[in-house]
Design a protein around this motif. Structure first.
Motif, mmCIF file in Angstrom:
data_model
loop_
_atom_site.group_PDB
_atom_site.id
_atom_site.type_symbol
_atom_site.label_atom_id
_atom_site.label_comp_id
_atom_site.label_asym_id
_atom_site.label_seq_id
_atom_site.Cartn_x
_atom_site.Cartn_y
_atom_site.Cartn_z
ATOM 1 N N ARG A 85 6.778 -7.360 -3.524
ATOM 2 C CA ARG A 85 5.480 -7.995 -3.825
ATOM 3 C C ARG A 85 5.657 -9.227 -4.710
ATOM 4 O O ARG A 85 4.934 -10.210 -4.561
ATOM 5 N N ALA B 181 -0.627 0.254 -1.494
ATOM 6 C CA ALA B 181 0.401 -0.779 -1.665
ATOM 7 C C ALA B 181 1.738 -0.165 -2.027
ATOM 8 O O ALA B 181 2.790 -0.746 -1.742
ATOM 9 N N ASP B 191 4.500 -7.962 5.950
ATOM 10 C CA ASP B 191 4.063 -8.817 4.840
ATOM 11 C C ASP B 191 2.549 -9.008 4.813
ATOM 12 O O ASP B 191 1.951 -9.083 3.733
ATOM 13 N N MET B 194 0.914 -6.035 3.213
ATOM 14 C CA MET B 194 1.147 -6.031 1.771
ATOM 15 C C MET B 194 0.294 -7.104 1.087
ATOM 16 O O MET B 194 -0.279 -6.867 0.021
ATOM 17 N N ARG B 195 0.215 -8.272 1.725
ATOM 18 C CA ARG B 195 -0.595 -9.343 1.117
ATOM 19 C C ARG B 195 -2.071 -8.942 1.022
ATOM 20 O O ARG B 195 -2.753 -9.304 0.054
ATOM 21 N N MET B 198 -2.417 -6.855 -1.990
ATOM 22 C CA MET B 198 -2.295 -7.681 -3.202
ATOM 23 C C MET B 198 -3.593 -8.452 -3.459
ATOM 24 O O MET B 198 -4.025 -8.607 -4.601
ATOM 25 N N SER B 224 -1.035 -11.433 -8.917
ATOM 26 C CA SER B 224 -0.033 -12.125 -8.081
ATOM 27 C C SER B 224 0.435 -13.438 -8.706
ATOM 28 O O SER B 224 1.653 -13.673 -8.801
#
Lengths: 251, 251
Positions: A85, B181, B191, B194-195, B198, B224
Motif C-alpha cells: 500500500r 484491505a 492494485d 487495493m486502491r 485506500m 495515503s
C-alpha cells in the motif's frame, strides 16, 4: 490475575483440530482485533491471506516441511509484512519510495503485533492456534503459488481451529526461561548471571522432557545444547535474497 | 464479542500517566504472560530491560526525539531482540554460532510477540502503554548508556502506567484500514481493489482529522499522502550498520 492474563498464560501450540469450521464473523473479529494493535506511525504494514483452496494448502503444508496441520486446520492464514500500500501511495503521489532496513523491520514488527492480537482474540474465543515459520523454507514457491506482488514479504502462517482432544489430554506446556533471564533492571546481565539462569532452566527443561516420556539417554538435550545445535549452521540462507528480490532493502 | 477482545479493541496509545508506580508483581505478571507467547523452536530470543535510573531515562527520552513520556512514565521497558543466550550456549558447547537473516528475523518476531502479550496483560490490568520506536534513532548512544553486549539488538521501548485523564477525555482512537484491505482470500488484491480500499480509508481518515480539530486546509494529508511522504527518503539509515556491528547478519 484476571481472565485475560489467564488466557495468555494458558497458551499452547495446537496442531490437531476438530472439523468444525471457523465462522467468518469469528475470523473477522480476530483480524479486527489484530488491527487495533499498535502500529508505527499508522503504517499498518501487514496483511493476512486466508488460504481456503485445498490444493494450495497441500502445497504449503509440503513446502513448510510436511506440517500436516497446515492442510488439516479449519483455517490457515498467511501473515505477511506488507509494504504494498505504501508503494501504491508513492506511485499515486508521484514520489520516490526509498527505504532501508528500518522500513522492513517496522513491517515485520507491525505484522507480528497484529498477529499476536489475532492469536489472543482467537484463543479468547476458545480456538487453538499454531504459528508456522516453515513457510519461510521456500518463499519463491510460495510466491509463485499465491502471486504475491512486490513489497509483500511472507513471515509466517497461522493454523486456527477448535482443539481436538489428543489422547484425551491437553498438550503439555513447554516451560519458558526463568523470568529473571529475560527481565533485567538498568543493565544487561553479565555472562555468569545469564549462565546461572540458563543452568536453572536446563534443569527444569530436562524434567519437562522426562514428563513427556523422553528417554534418559536423550536428556542431555536440554535447552542450551539444543540452541547451540540450532545455530551451528545458518538456517534458511536464501531468505534475504528472496525478500530483496521482492523489493526489500536490508541495508 | 468477549471481555478480552474488548480489551484488544479498546487499545489507544497512552502518553500521559498518573504518578502511581507499577508494582513489581504487576510487571512480573505481564512479563510472564509475554513469555507464554509462541516462540519459534523455543528460542525465546528477547529480553526486556526495566529502566529505572532517572538520568538514563532522560537521555533515552532525548535520543528518542524528545518524547517526554519516556521520562515521565512510571515504568519504561526497553525490548530487545536477544540472541545473547544462544551465543553463550554455542561457546559453552564449543560449537560455531553461524546465522543469517533468519536468526535476526526470528528474534525480531519473537520479541514482538512477547511484547504484544506484555501489552495486552498490562492493558487487562488497567494500565496504558505506548511503544517507542524512537529508541532506534541513535542505537550507538543507547548501547553506550546501557552497556548492551554483542547479540542484543534493541527494537523499541514500552512506556507503562496508569492513564491520566487528559483534558477529561479519552484520546480518540486512530482509525485503521478497512478490514478488506488487510484480510484477503487465496490471492493478493490487484492494485485497483487495493486502491479502492485506500480511497475509502482516506475519506474516513479525513473525518477523523476533522474531529481532532485539524484545519480544513490540512485535510489533504490523509493516510495515503502521509505514507508516500513517510517513505520518500530512507528513515534511520544507520540501523543495519549498527545491528551488524553488534553481531547480526542480515544477508
Amino acid at each position: 490475575m484476571n481472565p485475560t492474563i489467564d488466557i495468555l498464560n494458558a497458551h499452547r501450540s495446537v496442531r490437531t483440530f476438530t472439523a468444525d469450521p471457523v465462522p467468518a464473523e469469528h475470523l473477522e473479529a480476530a483480524v479486527h482485533a489484530g488491527q487495533m494493535a499498535s502500529t508505527s506511525s499508522a503504517v499498518q504494514a501487514y496483511c493476512a491471506i486466508d488460504i481456503t483452496d485445498a490444493d494450495t494448502r497441500r502445497e504449503i503444508a509440503e513446502l513448510s516441511g510436511g506440517q500436516a496441520q497446515v492442510e488439516s486446520a479449519p483455517t490457515f492464514l498467511l501473515v505477511c509484512a506488507d509494504t504494498r500500500r505504501h508503494r501504491l501511495a508513492a506511485i499515486d503521489a508521484n514520489q520516490p519510495h526509498d527505504t532501508r532496513l528500518e522500513a522492513f523491520l517496522i513491517a515485520a514488527i507491525d505484522a507480528s503485533l497484529f498477529a499476536q492480537n489475532v492469536v489472543v482474540a482467537f484463543e479468547s474465543m476458545g480456538y487453538g492456534i499454531c504459528y508456522i515459520g516453515g513457510i519461510r523454507n521456500d518463499l519463491p514457491r510460495l510466491d509463485a503459488l499465491l502471486g504475491l506482488p512486490e513489497g509483500v514479504y511472507p513471515l509466517f502462517g497461522l493454523c486456527v481451529g477448535t482443539p481436538a482432544a489428543r489422547d484425551g489430554a491437553t498438550p503439555l506446556q513447554r516451560p519458558r526461561l526463568p523470568l529473571g533471564a529475560v527481565l533485567m533492571q538498568d543493565r544487561y546481565h553479565d555472562d555468569e548471571t545469564m549462565r546461572a539462569h540458563m543452568q536453572d532452566y536446563d534443569d527444569g527443561y530436562r524434567e519437562y522432557l522426562r514428563e513427556r516420556g523422553v528417554k534418559d539417554s536423550q536428556l542431555a538435550a536440554a535447552w542450551s545444547p539444543r540452541m547451540a545445535e540450532y545455530h551451528r549452521v545458518p538456517r534458511r540462507p536464501a531468505l534475504a535474497e528472496h525478500y530483496i528480490s521482492k523489493g526489500a532493502r536490508l541495508d
